[in-house]
Write an enzyme that holds these catalytic residues in place. Sequence first.
Site, PDB file in Angstrom:
ATOM      1  N   CYS A 140       0.837  -1.214   0.000  1.00  9.07           N
ATOM      2  CA  CYS A 140       0.000   0.000   0.000  1.00  9.07           C
ATOM      3  C   CYS A 140       0.869   1.260   0.000  1.00  9.07           C
ATOM      4  O   CYS A 140       0.788   2.062  -0.938  1.00  9.07           O
ATOM      5  CB  CYS A 140      -0.953  -0.060   1.197  1.00  9.07           C
ATOM      6  SG  CYS A 140      -1.924   1.409   1.444  1.00  9.07           S
ATOM      7  N   GLU A 211      -2.877  -3.928  -6.100  1.00 12.37           N
ATOM      8  CA  GLU A 211      -2.716  -2.485  -6.359  1.00 12.37           C
ATOM      9  C   GLU A 211      -2.965  -2.203  -7.841  1.00 12.37           C
ATOM     10  O   GLU A 211      -3.659  -1.242  -8.203  1.00 12.37           O
ATOM     11  CB  GLU A 211      -1.316  -2.015  -5.955  1.00 12.37           C
ATOM     12  CG  GLU A 211      -1.058  -1.988  -4.480  1.00 12.37           C
ATOM     13  CD  GLU A 211      -1.879  -0.942  -3.752  1.00 12.37           C
ATOM     14  OE1 GLU A 211      -2.459  -0.056  -4.400  1.00 12.37           O
ATOM     15  OE2 GLU A 211      -1.969  -1.022  -2.506  1.00 12.37           O
TER      16      GLU A 211
HETATM   17  C1  LIG Z   1      -5.668   1.015  -2.840  1.00 12.14           C
HETATM   18  C2  LIG Z   1      -4.591   1.918  -2.232  1.00 12.14           C
HETATM   19  N1  LIG Z   1      -3.326   1.481  -2.173  1.00 12.14           N
HETATM   20  C3  LIG Z   1      -2.388   2.300  -1.625  1.00 12.14           C
HETATM   21  C4  LIG Z   1      -2.670   3.552  -1.195  1.00 12.14           C
HETATM   22  C5  LIG Z   1      -1.587   4.456  -0.611  1.00 12.14           C
HETATM   23  N2  LIG Z   1      -1.505   4.378   0.815  1.00 12.14           N
HETATM   24  C6  LIG Z   1      -4.019   3.943  -1.246  1.00 12.14           C
HETATM   25  N3  LIG Z   1      -4.413   5.171  -0.809  1.00 12.14           N
HETATM   26  N4  LIG Z   1      -4.976   3.132  -1.798  1.00 12.14           N
END
Ligand SMILES: Cc1ncc(CN)c(N)n1
Length: 231
Positions: A140, A211
């Site tokens: 993330c 992701e």
């Molecule tokens: C799905 C997703 N992945 C990662 C991030 C970054 N923290 C986010 N805001 N959203």
Amino acid sequence: MSQSLSESLKSLASPIINQIYNDDFIQSMLDGSTPKGSIEHYLRADHQYLNEFAKIYALLVPKAHTNEEMNFLLSQIDFVINGEVDAHYFLSEYVGKSYEDIIKGHHHWYPSADHYVKHMYYQVNMREDIAYTVAAMCPCPYVYQQLALKMKEHHSLESNHPMLKWIDFYVEGMDELLEYLFNWIDQSAEMMSQDEVEDVKMNFLQSCEHERKFFNMSYQQEDWMWNNDEQ
Ligand SMILES: Cc1ncc(CN)c(N)n1
């Protein structure tokens, strides 16, 4: 000297991150052509994703071994709920609507977001060792930091570029967090069998692919066939 697990994870993630970078969502952000509907779709999904991410951090508190680990988790719950929303405000400026209007009334998880969130919940609920969940959560911040660095490195973005504030948010704020998460994985791996290490790797790499699916879900405004009541 053999590579640490975290170094191995970073090199294994690299081709996935390159794919994400070359996919429509990031490429359209760079040329300023992202459909506003895709950004709205992203914001609705990501508002929920970050709320679940904070709850998963909270579920890790009983698995923490030290007050320092608990304080880290508490600080990250605060950041995810109250800090990362700034990145969402930057994107709602691009859409030209208030963030609150974009996300209001949205309740279900779009398919790829659903899969990603449940991947993390499975780890925290079914695995005793905190490392399995940390490995699933680490992409993330890591993927976003790497994407933002590539966007800055390969493009000289004008100071008025519509996505510059979003990009800079992820270029600047991730180093300390990532160092902590990767150290946590490396320390846990020292007591693991090779099979357990492989499971940690899979959790990390699956989240890297989640992701990619999340960005594509947003660009294509992916939804369930049963849902036809949303704008
Ligand atoms: C799905 C997703 N992945 C990662 C991030 C970054 N923290 C986010 N805001 N959203």
